[in-house]
Design an enzyme around this catalytic site. Structure first.
Site, PDB file in Angstrom:
ATOM      1  N   THR A  92     -50.635 -81.731 -86.616  1.00  0.00           N
ATOM      2  CA  THR A  92     -51.119 -82.546 -85.507  1.00  0.00           C
ATOM      3  C   THR A  92     -50.636 -82.088 -84.134  1.00  0.00           C
ATOM      4  O   THR A  92     -51.437 -81.866 -83.224  1.00  0.00           O
ATOM      5  CB  THR A  92     -50.719 -84.018 -85.731  1.00  0.00           C
ATOM      6  OG1 THR A  92     -51.384 -84.506 -86.888  1.00  0.00           O
ATOM      7  CG2 THR A  92     -51.085 -84.874 -84.532  1.00  0.00           C
ATOM      8  N   ASN A 120     -44.941 -80.392 -85.815  1.00  0.00           N
ATOM      9  CA  ASN A 120     -44.639 -81.774 -85.443  1.00  0.00           C
ATOM     10  C   ASN A 120     -43.139 -81.899 -85.188  1.00  0.00           C
ATOM     11  O   ASN A 120     -42.689 -82.688 -84.360  1.00  0.00           O
ATOM     12  CB  ASN A 120     -45.063 -82.744 -86.538  1.00  0.00           C
ATOM     13  CG  ASN A 120     -46.566 -82.845 -86.673  1.00  0.00           C
ATOM     14  OD1 ASN A 120     -47.305 -82.619 -85.723  1.00  0.00           O
ATOM     15  ND2 ASN A 120     -47.027 -83.182 -87.867  1.00  0.00           N
ATOM     16  N   LYS A 123     -50.365 -92.313 -81.957  1.00  0.00           N
ATOM     17  CA  LYS A 123     -49.246 -91.380 -82.117  1.00  0.00           C
ATOM     18  C   LYS A 123     -48.708 -90.962 -80.748  1.00  0.00           C
ATOM     19  O   LYS A 123     -49.478 -90.605 -79.850  1.00  0.00           O
ATOM     20  CB  LYS A 123     -49.695 -90.126 -82.860  1.00  0.00           C
ATOM     21  CG  LYS A 123     -50.173 -90.357 -84.285  1.00  0.00           C
ATOM     22  CD  LYS A 123     -50.568 -89.035 -84.920  1.00  0.00           C
ATOM     23  CE  LYS A 123     -51.017 -89.221 -86.354  1.00  0.00           C
ATOM     24  NZ  LYS A 123     -51.391 -87.939 -87.001  1.00  0.00           N
ATOM     25  N   ASP A 124     -47.392 -90.952 -80.609  1.00  0.00           N
ATOM     26  CA  ASP A 124     -46.798 -90.510 -79.345  1.00  0.00           C
ATOM     27  C   ASP A 124     -47.218 -89.082 -79.014  1.00  0.00           C
ATOM     28  O   ASP A 124     -47.683 -88.796 -77.905  1.00  0.00           O
ATOM     29  CB  ASP A 124     -45.268 -90.643 -79.382  1.00  0.00           C
ATOM     30  CG  ASP A 124     -44.633 -90.173 -80.680  1.00  0.00           C
ATOM     31  OD1 ASP A 124     -45.100 -89.169 -81.251  1.00  0.00           O
ATOM     32  OD2 ASP A 124     -43.671 -90.822 -81.137  1.00  0.00           O
ATOM     33  N   ASP A 175     -56.387 -89.891 -89.852  1.00  0.00           N
ATOM     34  CA  ASP A 175     -55.333 -89.067 -90.440  1.00  0.00           C
ATOM     35  C   ASP A 175     -54.488 -89.870 -91.426  1.00  0.00           C
ATOM     36  O   ASP A 175     -54.217 -89.415 -92.543  1.00  0.00           O
ATOM     37  CB  ASP A 175     -54.444 -88.505 -89.333  1.00  0.00           C
ATOM     38  CG  ASP A 175     -53.376 -87.550 -89.849  1.00  0.00           C
ATOM     39  OD1 ASP A 175     -53.738 -86.517 -90.440  1.00  0.00           O
ATOM     40  OD2 ASP A 175     -52.177 -87.840 -89.671  1.00  0.00           O
ATOM     41  N   ASP A 222     -57.788 -82.009 -84.691  1.00  0.00           N
ATOM     42  CA  ASP A 222     -56.537 -81.239 -84.617  1.00  0.00           C
ATOM     43  C   ASP A 222     -56.300 -80.411 -85.871  1.00  0.00           C
ATOM     44  O   ASP A 222     -55.551 -79.441 -85.851  1.00  0.00           O
ATOM     45  CB  ASP A 222     -55.352 -82.171 -84.364  1.00  0.00           C
ATOM     46  CG  ASP A 222     -55.274 -83.315 -85.363  1.00  0.00           C
ATOM     47  OD1 ASP A 222     -56.266 -83.574 -86.084  1.00  0.00           O
ATOM     48  OD2 ASP A 222     -54.220 -83.986 -85.424  1.00  0.00           O
ATOM     49  N   HIS A 251     -51.952 -81.377 -94.960  1.00  0.00           N
ATOM     50  CA  HIS A 251     -52.571 -80.222 -94.308  1.00  0.00           C
ATOM     51  C   HIS A 251     -51.461 -79.353 -93.781  1.00  0.00           C
ATOM     52  O   HIS A 251     -50.346 -79.824 -93.583  1.00  0.00           O
ATOM     53  CB  HIS A 251     -53.466 -80.685 -93.161  1.00  0.00           C
ATOM     54  CG  HIS A 251     -52.773 -81.677 -92.272  1.00  0.00           C
ATOM     55  ND1 HIS A 251     -51.948 -81.318 -91.232  1.00  0.00           N
ATOM     56  CD2 HIS A 251     -52.732 -83.030 -92.322  1.00  0.00           C
ATOM     57  CE1 HIS A 251     -51.456 -82.406 -90.668  1.00  0.00           C
ATOM     58  NE2 HIS A 251     -51.910 -83.467 -91.307  1.00  0.00           N
TER      59      HIS A 251
END
Length: 555
Positions: A88, A109, A171-172, A314, A361, A495
């Site tokens: 991501t 990440n 998500k941040d 996701d 993404d 993924h």
């Protein structure tokens, strides 16, 4: 006498016509001398959206969501991610920088700090505090680990910071990284409170419009009736049966089957459950709509940018795998949400005044259980891997913990310990690689410092090189066989790999200056940012390696 008057009138008329024509030409010239730009650019990145989802559920989509994008927009059918690992944070960063981890610095990440051995999260920043939240874990984030500028940064610079740029996601990382280094704002979800929050990097207090949005407690209203299928369940013919052993249930449900009737109760106890439902997408888009009003995006002649990440796709994908009814239902509901969002943009901004792109993404692998049931190669590439490698190294070198960890399909060596014990690092690497290449689950294992000369075919070699950041990546890259998953994904999926199921993503442009069409030519995720730069007539992001998409730009 009369004839002289008529002649004079004719001369006056001709002169007037010439004058008006010249004035009209001059006006047209002046009109064209004004630089044309869209009022608003909307980046819509659907988390874990495989390219084939555009067509897998096509017959069930309405006419105004995904089909509107496909029929009125320009679709690129062969867009790939040019690096590994396909996760991501890297995906969002690469879309908006036009660059790759080797250059822009976001190597995962998270990654392992080679000096301390500690895990580093991509946007963590101990120097900032949460705004709208009391949790440092939730609020202590910024783009400080991002080395390159983004297309949103470049828009701000080009407009002398008059353009407004806003990032929105559950998500941040998927809000912060696309919004760039100096946006108007970036907002994400606090699962402790159910509110959207930000950090002191951006502002000292939440704007009034955000507080008003949070006060509505919209998430509670979205989950109040639980989650059942949008259509009768027998119509979900593009998915596997509802009850399969490789799926994880939502919240405290005993089984991963519809209906999820206790969702409101689950949300009351744990706000994070919203993420793994289609209502997380609804909540995100409602907040994006509030941001349009709150910041008056697209209301003047200066181009603004709204970067939206749809993240619940996701979370649902991770829990259930790509072939679940839950995933199909999430996309059918998202189709309706997109239709409503596009209509809102039409009304507020004007259909021809905004430019939107939709992409992803990364994609997602089939679940291990699904692959096994359907007689295809699968397994878990790292099951017992670190333990076994560590034991072999300890026996050979009389030292434990020579491996710091395995992250992003990469092995991190303990360089400090190797140096302290005066061991031969090259020999240790060779020993590990030799052992990995005997493992039937591994396709290739390679020293990342020597990948340029490694006997690995394209495009795998280039993707490994592009993904290797010498300061943040590991020391040895593992490329597993097709269908192999990491051990933590024994239910659901994940993924990270180079294969098409993770690396083949959608890309559609629609709206301002876009003519309908499609291209099957090969392109890359990194081509999005320079294409936007050409549309907006601004400089490419600083680390850009992508190429403008000429099919959509025209002459």
């Amino acid at each position: 006498m009369v004839s002289k008057v008529i002649l004079m009138l004719r001369k006056i008329t001709i002169a007037a016509v010439i004058f008006l024509s010249a004035a009209n030409v001059s006006a047209q010239k002046n009109k064209k001398s004004q630089l044309e730009r869209p009022k608003l650019v909307v980046g819509l990145v659907i988390d874990q959206m495989r390219w084939d989802y555009l067509y897998r559920y096509y017959d069930k989509y309405g006419n105004d969501g995904f089909k509107r994008l496909l029929n009125k927009g320009f679709s690129f059918n062969n867009v790939m991610i040019p690096y590994v690992p396909t996760v991501t944070a890297i995906g969002h960063t690469s879309i908006y920088t036009g660059s790759v981890p080797s250059i822009h610095g976001i190597a995962g990440n998270d990654w392992t700090d080679k000096q301390t051995g500690k895990n580093v999260y991509c946007t963590e920043d101990a120097d900032v505090k949460g705004v709208g939240t009391s949790s440092q874990k939730v609020g202590g984030h910024s783009p400080k680990n991002l080395w390159s500028t983004t297309i949103t940064d470049q828009l701000r610079i080009a407009s002398n910071f008059r353009s407004k740029v806003v990032g929105v996601s559950l998500k941040d990382r998927a809000s912060i990284l696309p919004a760039g280094h100096n946006p108007t704002g970036a907002f994400w979800f606090d699962e402790n409170t159910g509110n959207f929050v930000t950090s002191s990097y951006y502002m000292n207090s939440l704007p009034d419009w955000v507080n008003k949005f949070n006060d509505q407690k919209l998430a509670e209203k979205l989950v109040v009736n639980g989650w059942n299928t949008l259509f009768p369940i027998e119509q979900y013919t593009d998915s596997t049966r509802d009850d399969v052993p490789w799926e994880k249930p939502v919240g405290k449900a005993e089984k991963p089957v519809f209906p999820y009737s206790d969702l409101a109760k689950d949300y009351a106890e744990n706000k994070g459950v919203l993420r793994t439902t289609p209502f997380g997408n609804s909540y995100t888009l409602r907040f994006a709509e509030a941001a349009i009003d709150g910041y008056q995006l697209g209301e003047d002649s200066i181009t603004d940018f709204l970067a939206i990440n749809i993240a619940s796709t996701d979370y649902v994908g991770h829990s259930f795998g790509p072939n679940a009814i839950e995933v199909e239902d999430t996309y059918l509901r998202l189709d309706i949400e997109l239709a409503n969002f596009f209509k809102l943009l039409d009304k507020k901004i004007g259909e021809k005044n905004y430019l939107i792109f939709l992409s992803a993404d990364h994609g997602g692998a089939h679940a291990e259980g699904y692959m096994k049931e359907n007689k295809m190669m699968t397994g878990f590439f790292d099951d017992g891997l670190q333990k076994n490698l560590g034991a072999e190294l300890e026996a050979k070198y009389a030292a434990s913990k020579l491996i710091l960890g395995i992250d992003n399909y990469q092995i991190y060596l303990n360089h400090e310990l190797i140096k302290e014990k005066k061991l031969d690092e090259a020999a240790i690497k060779k020993s590990i690689i030799d052992n990995l290449n005997k493992d039937l689950r591994v396709l290739y294992a390679v020293d990342l410092k020597e990948v340029g000369s490694a006997p690995i075919p394209e495009p795998i070699k280039s993707r490994v090189i592009n993904g290797y950041n010498w300061q943040r990546s590991g020391d040895i890259q593992i490329i597993s066989h097709d269908g192999m998953l990491p051990n933590y994904a024994k239910k659901g999926t994940t993924h990270s790999v180079w294969n098409s199921y993770d690396a083949h993503i959608p890309l559609i442009f629609m709206g301002w200056k876009i003519s309908p069409g499609e291209s099957n030519a090969p392109h890359y995720m990194t081509d999005i940012a320079p294409t936007l730069a050409q549309f907006l007539k601004i400089e490419n992001p600083s680390g850009n390696v992508g190429q403008p998409l000429m099919e959509v730009l025209g002459k």
